[in-house]
Structures are given as C-alpha cells and as structure tokens.
Design an enzyme around this catalytic site. Sequence first.
Site, PDB file in Angstrom:
ATOM      1  N   SER A   1       0.838  -1.202   0.000  1.00 26.53           N
ATOM      2  CA  SER A   1       0.000   0.000   0.000  1.00 26.53           C
ATOM      3  C   SER A   1       0.872   1.252   0.000  1.00 26.53           C
ATOM      4  O   SER A   1       1.985   1.252   0.540  1.00 26.53           O
ATOM      5  CB  SER A   1      -0.856  -0.016   1.259  1.00 26.53           C
ATOM      6  OG  SER A   1      -1.400   1.259   1.512  1.00 26.53           O
TER       7      SER A   1
ATOM      8  N   TYR B   1      -2.254  -1.247  10.818  1.00 25.23           N
ATOM      9  CA  TYR B   1      -2.486  -1.869   9.507  1.00 25.23           C
ATOM     10  C   TYR B   1      -1.326  -1.523   8.562  1.00 25.23           C
ATOM     11  O   TYR B   1      -0.732  -2.386   7.913  1.00 25.23           O
ATOM     12  CB  TYR B   1      -3.826  -1.380   8.915  1.00 25.23           C
ATOM     13  CG  TYR B   1      -3.841  -1.358   7.410  1.00 25.23           C
ATOM     14  CD1 TYR B   1      -4.024  -2.528   6.685  1.00 25.23           C
ATOM     15  CD2 TYR B   1      -3.620  -0.168   6.695  1.00 25.23           C
ATOM     16  CE1 TYR B   1      -3.997  -2.510   5.292  1.00 25.23           C
ATOM     17  CE2 TYR B   1      -3.587  -0.142   5.316  1.00 25.23           C
ATOM     18  CZ  TYR B   1      -3.778  -1.313   4.620  1.00 25.23           C
ATOM     19  OH  TYR B   1      -3.730  -1.297   3.247  1.00 25.23           O
TER      20      TYR B   1
ATOM     21  N   LYS C   1       2.135  -3.659   6.612  1.00 25.62           N
ATOM     22  CA  LYS C   1       2.615  -3.617   5.219  1.00 25.62           C
ATOM     23  C   LYS C   1       4.122  -3.308   5.187  1.00 25.62           C
ATOM     24  O   LYS C   1       4.880  -3.926   4.444  1.00 25.62           O
ATOM     25  CB  LYS C   1       1.839  -2.568   4.416  1.00 25.62           C
ATOM     26  CG  LYS C   1       0.348  -2.834   4.289  1.00 25.62           C
ATOM     27  CD  LYS C   1       0.041  -4.066   3.464  1.00 25.62           C
ATOM     28  CE  LYS C   1      -1.448  -4.301   3.294  1.00 25.62           C
ATOM     29  NZ  LYS C   1      -1.773  -5.620   2.726  1.00 25.62           N
TER      30      LYS C   1
END
Length: 333
Positions: free
Chosen positions: A124, A149, A153
């Site tokens: 992302s 979150y 990544k």
Amino acid sequence: MNILVTGGAGYIGSHTVVELLKNGHNTIIVDDLSNAKEEVIERIEHITGKRPYFYKIDCADKAALDAVFEKHSVDAVIHFAGYKAVGESVKKPLQYYRNNIDSTLSLVEVMEKYQCTKLVFSSSATVYGPNNPYPYKEDMPAIQSTNPYGWTKVMIERILTDYTTAHPEFSVILLRYFNPIGAHESGLLGDDPNGIPNNLMPYIGKVAAGQLDHLTIFGNDYDTPDGTCQRDYLHVVDLAIGHLKAIEYAENHTGVEAINLGTGTGISVQDLVNAFESANNLKLSYVIGPRRDGDLPAFWADATKAKNLLGWKAVHTLEDMCKSSWNFAKNFQ
Ligand code: UD1
C-alpha cells in the site's frame, strides 16, 4: 500458470482472479471469508465461464495451506489475504500483527517447501509514511506508517526483502496501491465490506442507496486547492490488470521490485463527491466535519515505473469509477 490467490474472494482479489482467468491462467483461491462472501466464487464463474478452485481456509494455517500446495502444482502466488481496516487496527493492533504477519510467514514457508519462487504482494501507499513529498516514487524511504495496519505492510515488505536476500532465486513484486475504487462492469463484483464502511467510496454508495443518512467529509481546511484531502483514486479493474502484468513479469525476474499502482493524479474528496453526483445523476447528502486522525492532506503516485517495467497504465476515468461503483452498490446493498 497455476496461480494461488490468497484473499481471492475479496474486493481486489476477486477482480484479479477474473483477469487471470480471462488470460488463460488457472487460479486457486484461498480465503477464510472473514471479509468476503462465498457467492463471489459463483459470480466469478458467471463472468468468466470458468470456475476457480476455492478453499475456505485461513492462510496462517500452515497445514491447510500445505495440503493445497500438495494438491496443486502452484507456479506463483498473489498474496492479498490480510485485515485492512485502519481504524480497527488502531484498536486491535495484536490481531492485525498476528493475522497479517503470521499468514505471510506461513505462506512463504510453504512456498519454500514446494519450491514456488514467484510472489506478488498486496502492499500500500501507506508505506511511504507521513514524511515523503508527493508524488511518491518507489525509491523514496518506505519505512514508516501511521497505524498498525500500515505498519504490517511496512514489516511484510521488510520480511519479504530479507527473505529474497537469503534466497536470490526468489522473485517478489511489492505492489503499492493508491486508493482503489470502482467495480466490475457486470455489477457482480465490488467493494462490499462487512459493517459500516471506513473507506470513502463504499460509504458514498451506502448514502446514495439510502442506507446511511449522510456522508461526513473529514475536514475542508487542508492546504489543498479546495481544502479537502487529495488521493490517487484508481479503478479496481486497472489495479487487477496490474497484478496480471506483475505476475507475468515475475516469471522471468528474481529479486525484489516495489511498484506503485496509481493514476498519478490527485482527486479531492469534494471532487469525488461532485463526480459521483454528476456521473450518476443524483444528489448525495453530506456535511463537512472535523479532520480524521491520521489522514494526510494529499498524496498521489508517480506511476512511471509501472509503465516502464510492466507496460501498465490506468485507463479508466473518474466517471467510470463513479458509475461502476454505483452500479454495484445499488444492486448489492
Ligand atoms: C486508507 C489507508 C490505505 C489503504 C486504504 C484502502 C492509511 C493511512 N490509509 O487510505 O493504506 O490502502 O485506506 O483501504 O493507512 N473520507 C471522508 N469521509 C469518509 C471516509 C473518508 O471524508 O467517510 C476521506 C478521508 O479523509 C480521505 C479520503 O476520503 O481523505 C479517502 O479515505 P479512505 O477511503 O478511508 O482511504 P485512505 O485513508 O486514503
């Protein structure tokens, strides 16, 4: 190729499976359906005329994953499976770290056992963190995020990079997505999160369908042309085609490659609301509210590398994105 797609029943995963099947690849979906519905498999079959293999298993369950690799000769993997709600990740960090990192470790361990060396990872733009200037380029530091979150990544990119250093025969493509919206032209696949949506477009869909009363635009006092945040919204079908190109590129590649998938253009929240209204000939009820914690004022992609390396470029317009989103939302609310 025989391509295993973890999280293949989800929003981006299902669109990617359609593109893989359309291009003659066999697909094997592994999904625990924690944020997806089994009907998606029928809908993929309806669209493509081909039925993907489907296993309802948790990707962190190594024994179950091993059994899938035992049964199918897997040439390459696209790894989408993971929790992805930013706000929830702040409240339940351990759940996010455990799930997202465990599933990746299990997957790569099983890939190693079966000598499967091609991996495309769903990363992302969040990995560029709060300090890089935009447009974001792949060679900028991608080592920081603003929420658990996003940190998963960053950490998974690190894990896969370290693994590839130790296993130079491995190929990993880190696809850094900007903001995917839109839906399949059939109206059968789209973004259908459980519960009240966090992301802008599914929220707009529920307001337009009368299921939520109004949209709150989070802040109009940013240092941007109209005061609302700017993002790089891209059509999910363009994004799916980016995965197809990446997996085909990985066939003759070793090492790690990070690639942005975005349009290269910043669109504001207000622009998106206006475009949705005019594309679909309707009025959205909205109010201006306070800023949301953790939101950056603006960012978009430098998408040159995807064009040069993969021959990929986003082709759908903002109008396509708004029309297809509503076409899906009005059918599946
Ligand atoms: C977030 C994640 C990103 C992830 C993406 C898709 C971060 C910092 N961002 O992006 O990594 O890939 O979700 O899951 O981790 N907005 C409103 N009202 C709403 C909802 C959103 O005004 O009800 C605005 C937000 O302030 C933002 C824009 O819409 O400016 C887009 O928000 P959203 O769809 O949640 O995506 P991001 O936060 O950009």
